[in-house]
Design a protein around this motif. Structure first.
Motif, PDB file in Angstrom:
ATOM      1  N   CYS A 159       0.829  -1.208   0.000  1.00  0.00           N
ATOM      2  CA  CYS A 159       0.000   0.000   0.000  1.00  0.00           C
ATOM      3  C   CYS A 159       0.866   1.262   0.000  1.00  0.00           C
ATOM      4  N   VAL A 160       1.946   1.232   0.771  1.00  0.00           N
ATOM      5  CA  VAL A 160       2.865   2.378   0.832  1.00  0.00           C
ATOM      6  C   VAL A 160       3.427   2.692  -0.557  1.00  0.00           C
ATOM      7  N   PHE A 161       3.926   1.655  -1.227  1.00  0.00           N
ATOM      8  CA  PHE A 161       4.533   1.870  -2.548  1.00  0.00           C
ATOM      9  C   PHE A 161       3.477   2.186  -3.605  1.00  0.00           C
ATOM     10  N   PHE A 162       2.331   1.523  -3.472  1.00  0.00           N
ATOM     11  CA  PHE A 162       1.230   1.759  -4.412  1.00  0.00           C
ATOM     12  C   PHE A 162       0.795   3.232  -4.361  1.00  0.00           C
ATOM     13  N   ALA A 163       0.704   3.764  -3.149  1.00  0.00           N
ATOM     14  CA  ALA A 163       0.297   5.161  -2.983  1.00  0.00           C
ATOM     15  C   ALA A 163       1.405   6.122  -3.412  1.00  0.00           C
ATOM     16  N   LEU A 164       2.637   5.739  -3.110  1.00  0.00           N
ATOM     17  CA  LEU A 164       3.791   6.566  -3.425  1.00  0.00           C
ATOM     18  C   LEU A 164       3.846   6.911  -4.918  1.00  0.00           C
ATOM     19  N   PHE A 165       3.584   5.920  -5.762  1.00  0.00           N
ATOM     20  CA  PHE A 165       3.600   6.165  -7.208  1.00  0.00           C
ATOM     21  C   PHE A 165       2.206   6.481  -7.747  1.00  0.00           C
ATOM     22  N   GLY A 166       1.181   5.994  -7.042  1.00  0.00           N
ATOM     23  CA  GLY A 166      -0.189   6.163  -7.518  1.00  0.00           C
ATOM     24  C   GLY A 166      -0.722   7.573  -7.344  1.00  0.00           C
ATOM     25  N   ILE A 167      -0.349   8.235  -6.250  1.00  0.00           N
ATOM     26  CA  ILE A 167      -0.869   9.591  -6.001  1.00  0.00           C
ATOM     27  C   ILE A 167      -0.379  10.590  -7.060  1.00  0.00           C
ATOM     28  N   PRO A 168       0.922  10.609  -7.387  1.00  0.00           N
ATOM     29  CA  PRO A 168       1.360  11.506  -8.473  1.00  0.00           C
ATOM     30  C   PRO A 168       0.696  11.168  -9.815  1.00  0.00           C
ATOM     31  N   LEU A 169       0.551   9.857 -10.092  1.00  0.00           N
ATOM     32  CA  LEU A 169      -0.104   9.437 -11.331  1.00  0.00           C
ATOM     33  C   LEU A 169      -1.539   9.958 -11.362  1.00  0.00           C
ATOM     34  N   ASN A 170      -2.219   9.859 -10.218  1.00  0.00           N
ATOM     35  CA  ASN A 170      -3.592  10.344 -10.108  1.00  0.00           C
ATOM     36  C   ASN A 170      -3.673  11.849 -10.349  1.00  0.00           C
ATOM     37  N   ILE A 171      -2.703  12.603  -9.812  1.00  0.00           N
ATOM     38  CA  ILE A 171      -2.683  14.062  -9.995  1.00  0.00           C
ATOM     39  C   ILE A 171      -2.509  14.411 -11.474  1.00  0.00           C
ATOM     40  N   VAL A 172      -1.582  13.724 -12.130  1.00  0.00           N
ATOM     41  CA  VAL A 172      -1.349  13.954 -13.558  1.00  0.00           C
ATOM     42  C   VAL A 172      -2.611  13.623 -14.358  1.00  0.00           C
ATOM     43  N   PHE A 173      -3.226  12.492 -14.000  1.00  0.00           N
ATOM     44  CA  PHE A 173      -4.446  12.055 -14.675  1.00  0.00           C
ATOM     45  C   PHE A 173      -5.574  13.080 -14.523  1.00  0.00           C
ATOM     46  N   LEU A 174      -5.788  13.532 -13.277  1.00  0.00           N
ATOM     47  CA  LEU A 174      -6.848  14.520 -13.007  1.00  0.00           C
ATOM     48  C   LEU A 174      -6.563  15.825 -13.740  1.00  0.00           C
ATOM     49  N   HIS A 175      -5.278  16.198 -13.788  1.00  0.00           N
ATOM     50  CA  HIS A 175      -4.879  17.421 -14.482  1.00  0.00           C
ATOM     51  C   HIS A 175      -5.256  17.325 -15.962  1.00  0.00           C
ATOM     52  N   ARG A 176      -5.014  16.135 -16.543  1.00  0.00           N
ATOM     53  CA  ARG A 176      -5.334  15.930 -17.949  1.00  0.00           C
ATOM     54  C   ARG A 176      -6.847  15.977 -18.203  1.00  0.00           C
ATOM     55  N   VAL A 177      -7.605  15.321 -17.340  1.00  0.00           N
ATOM     56  CA  VAL A 177      -9.068  15.355 -17.479  1.00  0.00           C
ATOM     57  C   VAL A 177      -9.572  16.785 -17.303  1.00  0.00           C
ATOM     58  N   GLY A 178      -8.971  17.500 -16.324  1.00  0.00           N
ATOM     59  CA  GLY A 178      -9.318  18.900 -16.099  1.00  0.00           C
ATOM     60  C   GLY A 178      -9.035  19.755 -17.323  1.00  0.00           C
ATOM     61  N   LYS A 179      -7.924  19.470 -17.992  1.00  0.00           N
ATOM     62  CA  LYS A 179      -7.559  20.190 -19.212  1.00  0.00           C
ATOM     63  C   LYS A 179      -8.611  19.989 -20.292  1.00  0.00           C
TER      64      LYS A 179
END
Length: 252
Positions: A123-143
Motif C-alpha cells: 500500500c505504501v509503494f502503491f500510494a507513493l507512485f499512484g498519487i502523483p499518477l492520479n494528480i497527472v491524470f486529473l490534471h489531464r481530465v481537467g484540461k
C-alpha cells in the motif's frame, strides 16, 4: 500533428492509470483475501462458543468477548446472520478496485484497509507512485474540461461580449453545472440507492469530493440492501470526474 500526439498521450495516460488501478486491485486482493477469510472464521467460531456457554460466563470472559467482538467489527467482520457471510469477501474484485481508487485519490475512507504486513507495505509503494499518477491524470481530465470552457468563451466573444464578463460567466456556468452534476444529482441518486436522507447524500458527496473521506458514510456497504451490479464502478467514475471538476475550478 500536435493535436494527434496530444490525443495519443491522453490515451496512454488513461490506459496506464486504469491498468495501474487494476493491477493494484489484483495485488491487494491476493494479499488480503486469505487473512480476511481466517478472520471471519475466527469470528464465527467465537460467536458459536459464546452461544453455547453464555449462561455461565464469568464477568472477565464476558469482557473478553466484548473486546473480541469490537475488534472484529473494527476490522470489517460482522458476525451477524449465518455462514454465508464467511463466503462473501470484502476483498472481492470490485471492492478491491474501489479501494485502490480511494488510495490514489487520497480519499481513504478507512472502512477497508490492508491488515497483512505485505498488504500494508504494498500500500505504501502503491500510494507513493499512484498519487502523483492520479494528480497527472486529473490534471489531464481537467484540461479536457477546460477546453469546453474555452469553446464557451470563444462562442461568447463572437457574440460580442467583453473579456471580463466572459470570464465571470464561464466560471459561474462551470460552478453551477458542477454543483448540479456532482453534488445535487448524485445526492438524489444516493438517497434512492442507499436510503440516506438528501442532506446525508450532500454530506457524503462533499466529504468524498473534498477528499476528506471520514468513512462514516460509504457506498454499497449496507448489509441486506440490494445494489445493482455496476453501482460502485459508477460511483468511482463520479468521484474521478468530480475530482477533475474541482481541480479545474481551482485552475479557473
Amino acid at each position: 500533428e500536435a493535436m494527434c500526439s496530444g490525443k495519443l498521450q491522453t490515451g496512454l495516460l488513461v490506459a496506464s492509470y486504469f491498468i495501474y488501478l487494476l493491477v493494484g486491485a489484483a495485488v491487494f486482493q491476493a494479499l488480503e483475501r486469505t487473512a480476511e477469510k481466517q478472520e471471519k472464521l475466527a469470528a464465527a467460531q467465537m460467536k458459536e462458543a459464546f452461544l453455547q456457554n453464555f449462561t455461565h460466563l464469568t464477568v472477565a470472559e464476558m469482557e473478553q468477548f466484548m473486546k473480541n467482538l469490537t475488534e472484529a467489527i473494527q476490522n470489517g467482520v460482522y458476525p451477524v446472520g449465518n455462514e454465508s457471510q464467511v463466503e462473501e469477501s470484502n476483498w472481492d474484485f470490485s471492492n478491491s478496485f474501489f479501494f485502490a481508487g480511494t488510495v490514489v485519490s487520497t480519499i481513504g475512507y478507512g472502512t477497508l484497509r490492508p491488515k497483512t504486513t505485505g498488504g500494508q507495505i504494498f500500500c505504501v509503494f502503491f500510494a507513493l507512485f499512484g498519487i502523483p499518477l492520479n494528480i497527472v491524470f486529473l490534471h489531464r481530465v481537467g484540461k479536457m474540461l477546460s477546453l469546453l470552457c474555452k469553446k464557451l468563451g470563444t462562442f461568447l466573444s463572437e457574440k460580442g461580449m467583453r473579456k471580463k464578463k466572459i470570464k465571470s460567466l464561464t466560471l459561474l456556468f462551470f460552478l453551477a453545472t458542477g454543483i448540479l452534476v456532482f453534488l445535487c444529482l448524485p445526492s438524489l441518486f444516493f438517497q434512492i440507492t442507499e436510503g440516506w436522507s438528501y442532506s446525508e447524500g450532500i454530506y457524503f458527496a462533499f466529504i468524498t469530493l473534498s477528499t476528506i473521506g471520514f468513512g462514516d458514510y460509504v457506498v454499497g456497504k449496507q448489509p441486506g440492501r440490494n445494489y445493482f451490479s455496476y453501482y460502485r464502478t459508477l460511483v468511482a467514475i463520479w468521484i474521478l470526474f468530480g475530482l477533475a471538476w474541482i481541480a479545474l475550478l481551482f485552475n479557473l
